[in-house]
Write a protein that holds these residues in place. Sequence first.
Motif, PDB file in Angstrom:
ATOM      1  N   LYS A  20       0.863  -1.177   0.000  1.00 36.29           N
ATOM      2  CA  LYS A  20       0.000   0.000   0.000  1.00 36.29           C
ATOM      3  C   LYS A  20       0.890   1.214   0.000  1.00 36.29           C
ATOM      4  N   LEU A  21       0.666   2.140  -0.959  1.00 39.91           N
ATOM      5  CA  LEU A  21       1.382   3.404  -0.973  1.00 39.91           C
ATOM      6  C   LEU A  21       0.516   4.451  -0.282  1.00 39.91           C
ATOM      7  N   ILE A  22       1.125   5.216   0.616  1.00 39.04           N
ATOM      8  CA  ILE A  22       0.442   6.283   1.337  1.00 39.04           C
ATOM      9  C   ILE A  22       0.953   7.611   0.786  1.00 39.04           C
ATOM     10  N   PHE A  23       0.019   8.496   0.398  1.00 38.19           N
ATOM     11  CA  PHE A  23       0.360   9.778  -0.188  1.00 38.19           C
ATOM     12  C   PHE A  23       0.383  10.891   0.857  1.00 38.19           C
ATOM     13  N   VAL A  24       0.986  12.002   0.506  1.00 42.14           N
ATOM     14  CA  VAL A  24       1.104  13.168   1.372  1.00 42.14           C
ATOM     15  C   VAL A  24      -0.264  13.608   1.911  1.00 42.14           C
ATOM     16  N   ASP A  25      -1.289  13.503   1.071  1.00 32.76           N
ATOM     17  CA  ASP A  25      -2.621  13.949   1.483  1.00 32.76           C
ATOM     18  C   ASP A  25      -3.374  12.922   2.336  1.00 32.76           C
ATOM     19  N   GLY A  26      -2.726  11.802   2.679  1.00 32.90           N
ATOM     20  CA  GLY A  26      -3.346  10.771   3.498  1.00 32.90           C
ATOM     21  C   GLY A  26      -4.053   9.688   2.700  1.00 32.90           C
ATOM     22  N   ALA A  27      -4.255   9.899   1.411  1.00 35.80           N
ATOM     23  CA  ALA A  27      -4.883   8.889   0.562  1.00 35.80           C
ATOM     24  C   ALA A  27      -3.901   7.736   0.348  1.00 35.80           C
ATOM     25  N   SER A  28      -4.407   6.644  -0.187  1.00 36.78           N
ATOM     26  CA  SER A  28      -3.549   5.497  -0.456  1.00 36.78           C
ATOM     27  C   SER A  28      -3.998   4.785  -1.723  1.00 36.78           C
ATOM     28  N   VAL A  29      -3.167   3.856  -2.182  1.00 39.49           N
ATOM     29  CA  VAL A  29      -3.481   2.997  -3.315  1.00 39.49           C
ATOM     30  C   VAL A  29      -2.834   1.642  -3.045  1.00 39.49           C
ATOM     31  N   LEU A  30      -3.486   0.576  -3.472  1.00 43.40           N
ATOM     32  CA  LEU A  30      -2.927  -0.761  -3.348  1.00 43.40           C
ATOM     33  C   LEU A  30      -2.235  -1.126  -4.650  1.00 43.40           C
ATOM     34  N   GLU A  31      -1.137  -1.866  -4.541  1.00 43.70           N
ATOM     35  CA  GLU A  31      -0.382  -2.300  -5.718  1.00 43.70           C
ATOM     36  C   GLU A  31      -0.046  -3.775  -5.593  1.00 43.70           C
ATOM     37  N   GLN A  32       0.036  -4.436  -6.737  1.00 43.22           N
ATOM     38  CA  GLN A  32       0.467  -5.830  -6.773  1.00 43.22           C
ATOM     39  C   GLN A  32       1.323  -6.056  -8.007  1.00 43.22           C
ATOM     40  N   ILE A  33       2.435  -6.771  -7.821  1.00 46.87           N
ATOM     41  CA  ILE A  33       3.266  -7.141  -8.964  1.00 46.87           C
ATOM     42  C   ILE A  33       2.564  -8.272  -9.702  1.00 46.87           C
ATOM     43  N   LEU A  34       2.281  -8.037 -10.984  1.00 48.98           N
ATOM     44  CA  LEU A  34       1.629  -9.046 -11.810  1.00 48.98           C
ATOM     45  C   LEU A  34       2.644  -9.946 -12.500  1.00 48.98           C
ATOM     46  N   ASP A  35       3.738  -9.342 -12.945  1.00 53.31           N
ATOM     47  CA  ASP A  35       4.736 -10.069 -13.712  1.00 53.31           C
ATOM     48  C   ASP A  35       6.068  -9.367 -13.527  1.00 53.31           C
ATOM     49  N   LYS A  36       7.149 -10.144 -13.501  1.00 60.31           N
ATOM     50  CA  LYS A  36       8.465  -9.527 -13.336  1.00 60.31           C
ATOM     51  C   LYS A  36       9.512 -10.396 -13.992  1.00 60.31           C
ATOM     52  N   GLY A  37      10.345  -9.758 -14.787  1.00 58.31           N
ATOM     53  CA  GLY A  37      11.475 -10.428 -15.407  1.00 58.31           C
ATOM     54  C   GLY A  37      12.728  -9.634 -15.112  1.00 58.31           C
ATOM     55  N   PRO A  38      13.852 -10.013 -15.685  1.00 62.73           N
ATOM     56  CA  PRO A  38      15.094  -9.288 -15.408  1.00 62.73           C
ATOM     57  C   PRO A  38      15.103  -7.863 -15.968  1.00 62.73           C
ATOM     58  N   ARG A  39      14.262  -7.596 -16.979  1.00 66.72           N
ATOM     59  CA  ARG A  39      14.252  -6.264 -17.591  1.00 66.72           C
ATOM     60  C   ARG A  39      12.848  -5.678 -17.710  1.00 66.72           C
ATOM     61  N   ASN A  40      11.898  -6.240 -16.978  1.00 63.76           N
ATOM     62  CA  ASN A  40      10.541  -5.705 -17.039  1.00 63.76           C
ATOM     63  C   ASN A  40       9.785  -6.009 -15.746  1.00 63.76           C
ATOM     64  N   MET A  41       8.775  -5.194 -15.501  1.00 64.14           N
ATOM     65  CA  MET A  41       7.904  -5.411 -14.352  1.00 64.14           C
ATOM     66  C   MET A  41       6.539  -4.826 -14.708  1.00 64.14           C
ATOM     67  N   ARG A  42       5.476  -5.560 -14.355  1.00 57.71           N
ATOM     68  CA  ARG A  42       4.113  -5.087 -14.587  1.00 57.71           C
ATOM     69  C   ARG A  42       3.391  -5.096 -13.254  1.00 57.71           C
ATOM     70  N   VAL A  43       2.785  -3.943 -12.913  1.00 56.76           N
ATOM     71  CA  VAL A  43       2.163  -3.734 -11.611  1.00 56.76           C
ATOM     72  C   VAL A  43       0.736  -3.232 -11.809  1.00 56.76           C
ATOM     73  N   GLU A  44      -0.202  -3.780 -11.028  1.00 53.29           N
ATOM     74  CA  GLU A  44      -1.566  -3.261 -11.039  1.00 53.29           C
ATOM     75  C   GLU A  44      -1.797  -2.428  -9.787  1.00 53.29           C
TER      76      GLU A  44
END
Length: 153
Positions: free
Chosen positions: A51-75
Amino acid sequence: MPIPLAAFARWFDRTGAPELGSFLKSTATVPGVVRSEPPMGVWRDPGDRRKLIFVDGASVLEQILDKGPRNMRVEMWDLENKTGRYIAYAVENFALSETPTGTRVTWITDFEPKVQPPDGWMIRSYVGEDYRDFMQRGLNAMALRAISDLGLR
């Protein structure tokens, strides 16, 4: 980035991706990230969430969907700020490629709007201008940190 691909890819895996939020500082229109809370995993492998927390107190959830040595996909989903009422989720794609002078980082974010029309016209300027500037500043900060950490000044 003026950093050899192999060196930057290792740095990104160990530091850049896990500490991504630390590079995302506030702009006039997008609040910066103040911290991340890892609810699951260490933010290195597919399935890891945080979970990322922002300066204004809001947040967002993130999940790594795919990851390789030269790429990453996050939702990302459940954005709790005023922009979140227009965004169902977003998918970020990071890709690293070699250039004659170092490494190119391509960071593309696709937003799925919550509202109609489905082309997302209500968030178009936010995505195309505000968020783009926010992410470019984040990449610039990341480059400076990587150059410093790798002793390439």
